[in-house]
Design a protein around this motif. Structure first.
Motif, PDB file in Angstrom:
ATOM      1  N   LEU A  69      32.529  32.069  18.796  1.00 55.84           N
ATOM      2  CA  LEU A  69      33.397  31.202  19.598  1.00 55.84           C
ATOM      3  C   LEU A  69      32.699  30.749  20.870  1.00 55.84           C
ATOM      4  N   SER A  70      32.038  31.692  21.532  1.00 54.80           N
ATOM      5  CA  SER A  70      31.335  31.361  22.762  1.00 54.80           C
ATOM      6  C   SER A  70      30.171  32.318  22.977  1.00 54.80           C
ATOM      7  N   ILE A  71      29.170  31.837  23.678  1.00 46.89           N
ATOM      8  CA  ILE A  71      27.977  32.626  23.954  1.00 46.89           C
ATOM      9  C   ILE A  71      28.200  33.395  25.254  1.00 46.89           C
ATOM     10  N   VAL A  72      28.007  34.706  25.184  1.00 48.60           N
ATOM     11  CA  VAL A  72      28.145  35.556  26.356  1.00 48.60           C
ATOM     12  C   VAL A  72      26.783  35.765  27.005  1.00 48.60           C
ATOM     13  N   GLU A  73      25.790  36.079  26.182  1.00 43.68           N
ATOM     14  CA  GLU A  73      24.450  36.370  26.686  1.00 43.68           C
ATOM     15  C   GLU A  73      23.435  36.027  25.607  1.00 43.68           C
ATOM     16  N   LEU A  74      22.289  35.533  26.035  1.00 40.60           N
ATOM     17  CA  LEU A  74      21.222  35.185  25.106  1.00 40.60           C
ATOM     18  C   LEU A  74      19.920  35.768  25.631  1.00 40.60           C
ATOM     19  N   GLU A  75      19.272  36.603  24.826  1.00 41.51           N
ATOM     20  CA  GLU A  75      18.022  37.244  25.226  1.00 41.51           C
ATOM     21  C   GLU A  75      16.884  36.713  24.371  1.00 41.51           C
ATOM     22  N   GLY A  76      15.767  36.380  25.006  1.00 42.77           N
ATOM     23  CA  GLY A  76      14.585  35.930  24.273  1.00 42.77           C
ATOM     24  C   GLY A  76      14.415  34.427  24.234  1.00 42.77           C
ATOM     25  N   LEU A  77      15.322  33.706  24.831  1.00 48.08           N
ATOM     26  CA  LEU A  77      15.247  32.247  24.844  1.00 48.08           C
ATOM     27  C   LEU A  77      15.760  31.783  26.208  1.00 48.08           C
ATOM     28  N   ARG A  78      14.884  31.179  26.987  1.00 39.80           N
ATOM     29  CA  ARG A  78      15.258  30.844  28.361  1.00 39.80           C
ATOM     30  C   ARG A  78      15.918  29.480  28.495  1.00 39.80           C
ATOM     31  N   HIS A  79      15.325  28.455  27.914  1.00 40.54           N
ATOM     32  CA  HIS A  79      15.849  27.096  28.066  1.00 40.54           C
ATOM     33  C   HIS A  79      16.281  26.581  26.699  1.00 40.54           C
ATOM     34  N   TRP A  80      17.556  26.302  26.556  1.00 39.37           N
ATOM     35  CA  TRP A  80      18.097  25.902  25.267  1.00 39.37           C
ATOM     36  C   TRP A  80      19.315  25.011  25.464  1.00 39.37           C
ATOM     37  N   ARG A  81      19.656  24.316  24.406  1.00 41.72           N
ATOM     38  CA  ARG A  81      20.888  23.518  24.346  1.00 41.72           C
ATOM     39  C   ARG A  81      21.617  23.856  23.065  1.00 41.72           C
ATOM     40  N   LYS A  82      22.920  23.760  23.130  1.00 39.87           N
ATOM     41  CA  LYS A  82      23.731  23.998  21.935  1.00 39.87           C
ATOM     42  C   LYS A  82      24.069  22.649  21.312  1.00 39.87           C
ATOM     43  N   PHE A  83      23.676  22.478  20.053  1.00 37.22           N
ATOM     44  CA  PHE A  83      24.005  21.288  19.282  1.00 37.22           C
ATOM     45  C   PHE A  83      24.798  21.736  18.070  1.00 37.22           C
ATOM     46  N   GLY A  84      26.107  21.539  18.117  1.00 34.10           N
ATOM     47  CA  GLY A  84      26.957  21.973  17.004  1.00 34.10           C
ATOM     48  C   GLY A  84      26.886  23.473  16.828  1.00 34.10           C
ATOM     49  N   THR A  85      26.349  23.903  15.705  1.00 31.87           N
ATOM     50  CA  THR A  85      26.255  25.339  15.419  1.00 31.87           C
ATOM     51  C   THR A  85      24.829  25.844  15.552  1.00 31.87           C
ATOM     52  N   GLU A  86      24.008  25.123  16.313  1.00 35.72           N
ATOM     53  CA  GLU A  86      22.615  25.537  16.508  1.00 35.72           C
ATOM     54  C   GLU A  86      22.263  25.605  17.983  1.00 35.72           C
ATOM     55  N   LEU A  87      21.345  26.519  18.300  1.00 33.65           N
ATOM     56  CA  LEU A  87      20.727  26.583  19.618  1.00 33.65           C
ATOM     57  C   LEU A  87      19.322  26.026  19.466  1.00 33.65           C
ATOM     58  N   VAL A  88      19.006  25.001  20.222  1.00 26.39           N
ATOM     59  CA  VAL A  88      17.705  24.352  20.116  1.00 26.39           C
ATOM     60  C   VAL A  88      16.915  24.636  21.393  1.00 26.39           C
ATOM     61  N   PRO A  89      15.713  25.233  21.260  1.00 32.24           N
ATOM     62  CA  PRO A  89      14.871  25.472  22.440  1.00 32.24           C
ATOM     63  C   PRO A  89      14.455  24.150  23.070  1.00 32.24           C
ATOM     64  N   GLU A  90      14.464  24.090  24.399  1.00 31.12           N
ATOM     65  CA  GLU A  90      14.080  22.864  25.094  1.00 31.12           C
ATOM     66  C   GLU A  90      12.622  22.848  25.499  1.00 31.12           C
ATOM     67  N   VAL A  91      11.949  23.955  25.407  1.00 31.37           N
ATOM     68  CA  VAL A  91      10.557  24.056  25.839  1.00 31.37           C
ATOM     69  C   VAL A  91       9.653  23.893  24.625  1.00 31.37           C
ATOM     70  N   ASP A  92       8.722  22.935  24.691  1.00 27.88           N
ATOM     71  CA  ASP A  92       7.755  22.774  23.607  1.00 27.88           C
ATOM     72  C   ASP A  92       6.827  23.969  23.589  1.00 27.88           C
ATOM     73  N   GLY A  93       6.368  24.327  22.426  1.00 30.17           N
ATOM     74  CA  GLY A  93       5.437  25.439  22.298  1.00 30.17           C
ATOM     75  C   GLY A  93       6.106  26.790  22.438  1.00 30.17           C
ATOM     76  N   TRP A  94       7.410  26.839  22.152  1.00 29.47           N
ATOM     77  CA  TRP A  94       8.124  28.109  22.234  1.00 29.47           C
ATOM     78  C   TRP A  94       7.504  29.098  21.260  1.00 29.47           C
ATOM     79  N   GLU A  95       7.173  30.256  21.750  1.00 30.88           N
ATOM     80  CA  GLU A  95       6.543  31.288  20.920  1.00 30.88           C
ATOM     81  C   GLU A  95       7.585  31.976  20.053  1.00 30.88           C
ATOM     82  N   ASN A  96       7.167  32.336  18.857  1.00 31.04           N
ATOM     83  CA  ASN A  96       8.063  33.099  17.997  1.00 31.04           C
ATOM     84  C   ASN A  96       8.298  34.458  18.631  1.00 31.04           C
ATOM     85  N   GLY A  97       9.504  34.854  18.628  1.00 34.18           N
ATOM     86  CA  GLY A  97       9.897  36.134  19.183  1.00 34.18           C
ATOM     87  C   GLY A  97      11.323  36.417  18.769  1.00 34.18           C
TER      88      GLY A  97
END
Length: 184
Positions: A69-97
């Motif tokens: 329903l809503s995001i309380v806390e997100l660890e491991g991803l600093r800059h992101w946007r929510k698009f529908g049912t996805e979180l998309v990283p905003e930083v290019d070159g985001w490392e897998n983690g």
């Protein structure tokens, strides 16, 4: 408490005593129960509805759990946007983690179960549901406003109690030291 008990109590608040299939009260409760429950869940980070999940990266981003329903806390991803049912990283070159999500779950709504250990939340749900149903069943606007006032008062108390309990650490401060051996 299950859905039928909550609906019966809500109808009782407006003077209706039958939660029977085919009655206006039953139809109104069926219409408003899910909507009212979701509304209250989204108003606060309830400890009983909180879940944790590891997110898996897809083509564009990370798929959110179906019951999020809503995001309380997100660890491991600093800059992101929510698009529908996805979180998309905003930083290019985001490392897998590992990306870990703490979120408010709608699972309790799907099951139609109000937690027994949250009587204030249950009472707020009953008052909010009664206020919603009141317009369909009795049309008494004064009663509806009275129920909304009671619901908000009880809801504030429920939020405070949940936050207080969630933040508490009911451990003896010296328990670990008292259980350790002095000679070891």
């Amino acid at each position: 408490m299950d859905k039928s008990e909550a609906c019966q109590m809500a109808l009782h608040e407006i003077g209706e005593h039958e939660y029977v299939t085919g009655t206006p009260g039953y139809e109104a409760c069926e219409l408003y129960f899910r909507q009212t429950f979701l509304f209250l869940l989204k108003r606060f980070d309830w400890s009983f509805a909180r879940k944790r999940a590891k997110l898996v990266r897809g083509k564009r981003g990370f798929s959110l759990p179906v019951d999020c329903l809503s995001i309380v806390e997100l660890e491991g991803l600093r800059h992101w946007r929510k698009f529908g049912t996805e979180l998309v990283p905003e930083v290019d070159g985001w490392e897998n983690g590992e990306v870990s999500l703490v979120y408010t779950s709608s699972e309790a709504v799907a099951r139609g179960i109000v937690p027994d250990d949250m009587p204030d939340f249950a009472q707020a749900l009953i008052y909010h549901l009664a206020a919603s149903v009141c317009g369909c069943v009795s049309g008494d606007e004064a009663k509806r406003q009275e129920l909304l006032g009671k619901a908000e008062s009880v809801l504030r108390e429920a939020m405070w109690l949940d936050a207080k309990q969630d933040a508490s650490n009911d451990q003896h401060p010296l328990e670990r030291l008292m259980n350790d051996s002095i000679t070891a």
